[in-house]
Design a protein around this motif. Structure first.
Motif, PDB file in Angstrom:
ATOM      1  N   GLU A 131     -29.798 -43.314  49.050  1.00 53.13           N
ATOM      2  CA  GLU A 131     -29.782 -44.573  48.296  1.00 53.13           C
ATOM      3  C   GLU A 131     -29.559 -44.338  46.801  1.00 53.13           C
ATOM      4  O   GLU A 131     -30.081 -43.392  46.227  1.00 53.13           O
ATOM      5  CB  GLU A 131     -31.095 -45.331  48.481  1.00 53.13           C
ATOM      6  CG  GLU A 131     -31.264 -45.906  49.880  1.00 53.13           C
ATOM      7  CD  GLU A 131     -32.477 -46.806  49.985  1.00 53.13           C
ATOM      8  OE1 GLU A 131     -33.295 -46.843  49.036  1.00 53.13           O
ATOM      9  OE2 GLU A 131     -32.613 -47.491  51.019  1.00 53.13           O
ATOM     10  N   LYS A 132     -28.773 -45.230  46.213  1.00 55.40           N
ATOM     11  CA  LYS A 132     -28.557 -45.231  44.751  1.00 55.40           C
ATOM     12  C   LYS A 132     -28.907 -46.629  44.251  1.00 55.40           C
ATOM     13  O   LYS A 132     -28.424 -47.619  44.803  1.00 55.40           O
ATOM     14  CB  LYS A 132     -27.102 -44.870  44.419  1.00 55.40           C
ATOM     15  CG  LYS A 132     -26.754 -43.440  44.811  1.00 55.40           C
ATOM     16  CD  LYS A 132     -25.294 -43.131  44.681  1.00 55.40           C
ATOM     17  CE  LYS A 132     -24.497 -43.557  45.884  1.00 55.40           C
ATOM     18  NZ  LYS A 132     -24.738 -42.730  47.076  1.00 55.40           N
ATOM     19  N   VAL A 133     -29.767 -46.689  43.242  1.00 56.46           N
ATOM     20  CA  VAL A 133     -30.261 -47.976  42.745  1.00 56.46           C
ATOM     21  C   VAL A 133     -29.689 -48.238  41.345  1.00 56.46           C
ATOM     22  O   VAL A 133     -29.777 -47.382  40.459  1.00 56.46           O
ATOM     23  CB  VAL A 133     -31.799 -48.009  42.704  1.00 56.46           C
ATOM     24  CG1 VAL A 133     -32.303 -49.332  42.123  1.00 56.46           C
ATOM     25  CG2 VAL A 133     -32.365 -47.803  44.115  1.00 56.46           C
ATOM     26  N   THR A 183     -29.217 -51.920  45.505  1.00 57.52           N
ATOM     27  CA  THR A 183     -29.338 -50.625  46.181  1.00 57.52           C
ATOM     28  C   THR A 183     -28.116 -50.423  47.064  1.00 57.52           C
ATOM     29  O   THR A 183     -27.816 -51.253  47.923  1.00 57.52           O
ATOM     30  CB  THR A 183     -30.620 -50.558  47.030  1.00 57.52           C
ATOM     31  OG1 THR A 183     -31.755 -50.795  46.192  1.00 57.52           O
ATOM     32  CG2 THR A 183     -30.770 -49.195  47.698  1.00 57.52           C
ATOM     33  N   ILE A 185     -25.692 -47.564  49.469  1.00 53.45           N
ATOM     34  CA  ILE A 185     -25.592 -46.276  50.161  1.00 53.45           C
ATOM     35  C   ILE A 185     -24.182 -45.729  49.969  1.00 53.45           C
ATOM     36  O   ILE A 185     -23.985 -44.581  49.606  1.00 53.45           O
ATOM     37  CB  ILE A 185     -25.965 -46.403  51.651  1.00 53.45           C
ATOM     38  CG1 ILE A 185     -27.482 -46.563  51.783  1.00 53.45           C
ATOM     39  CG2 ILE A 185     -25.496 -45.176  52.440  1.00 53.45           C
ATOM     40  CD1 ILE A 185     -27.975 -46.758  53.188  1.00 53.45           C
TER      41      ILE A 185
END
Length: 240
Positions: A131-133, A183, A185
């Motif tokens: 995950e990248k927020v 968020t 992916i």
């Protein structure tokens, strides 16, 4: 240092992916100590000399860094226009590091750099679900129905761009703006900006706040730090 599989050592050098390394081995393009090796799973140690397609493999110890990238910096090892790159923040690092993925020129936030090609490929592949927020400042205030579209997917060019989650952080009706946490992916080119533009709400500012278990805590724009072995292990585990 323990012996490791040949394809893993090639991948860790940053030369290519593990799958491609396996293909090169099978095709007879890899030599160990001047002998062609075609057996997958062959173990090699630090003392072994490896050649890939006639080029000696430079073996460096893997290193892992985090940078709080400021706006106005290129996520590349060099820039033909002479602009500042992420490597300019690592003058003391002797290893040949490179960024994992990209943050566009006008975006800020967390970016990782390494010389471990296998680790980089692992994190970049969307099937591994890291995950990248991001936090985006939007021009305009999308409705709940419009925001719900983010999870279903928004078409931009030929891509279907999605967020796995979103959260409204604040709304400023006087300035007609919203602060939105997203968020992801997947990480397609200019993913957040294109997704929000397609909905009609351009991104004015964008910052990546988290990458897997890693955050920017304790860093200001332009600062760097090495990842701890525990952090590397945690994020690797999340991606496998």
């Amino acid at each position: 240092m323990a012996e490791e599989r040949l394809q893993k050592v090639i991948a860790q050098s940053g030369l290519t992916s593990r799958r491609k390394a396996e293909q090169l081995i099978v095709e007879g393009k890899v030599k160990v100590n001047n002998q062609i090796v075609t057996t997958l799973g062959t173990k090699v140690g630090p003392q072994d000399e490896i050649e890939v397609d006639g080029v000696p493999l430079e073996k460096e110890a893997p290193v892992y860094y985090m940078l709080y990238k400021p706006r106005g910096v290129i996520s590349s090892v060099k820039d033909d226009k002479g602009r500042k790159t992420v490597l300019d923040f690592f003058p003391e690092v002797e290893e040949r590091i490179y960024p994992i993925g990209r943050l566009d020129y006008d975006s800020s936030g967390l970016i990782l750099l390494t010389n471990d090609g296998e680790f980089a490929n692992l994190l970049m592949h969307p099937s591994h679900g890291v995950e990248k927020v991001y936090v985006a400042k939007l021009r305009g205030i999308p409705s709940k129905e419009e925001l719900a579209q983010l999870r279903k997917g928004v078409k931009s060019d030929k891509d279907l761009l999605k967020a796995v989650r979103y959260k409204i952080l604040s709304v400023d009706r006087k300035k007609n703006s919203m602060l939105l946490e997203l968020t992801l992916i997947e990480g397609k080119n200019r993913h957040v900006r294109r997704m929000m533009e397609a909905l009609g709400y351009p991104v004015q500012k964008l910052k990546r706040e988290r990458y897997g278990n890693l955050t920017l805590d304790g860093l200001v724009p332009g600062e760097t730090r090495a990842l701890t072995p525990k952090e590397v292990k945690q994020i690797r585990n999340k991606a496998t």
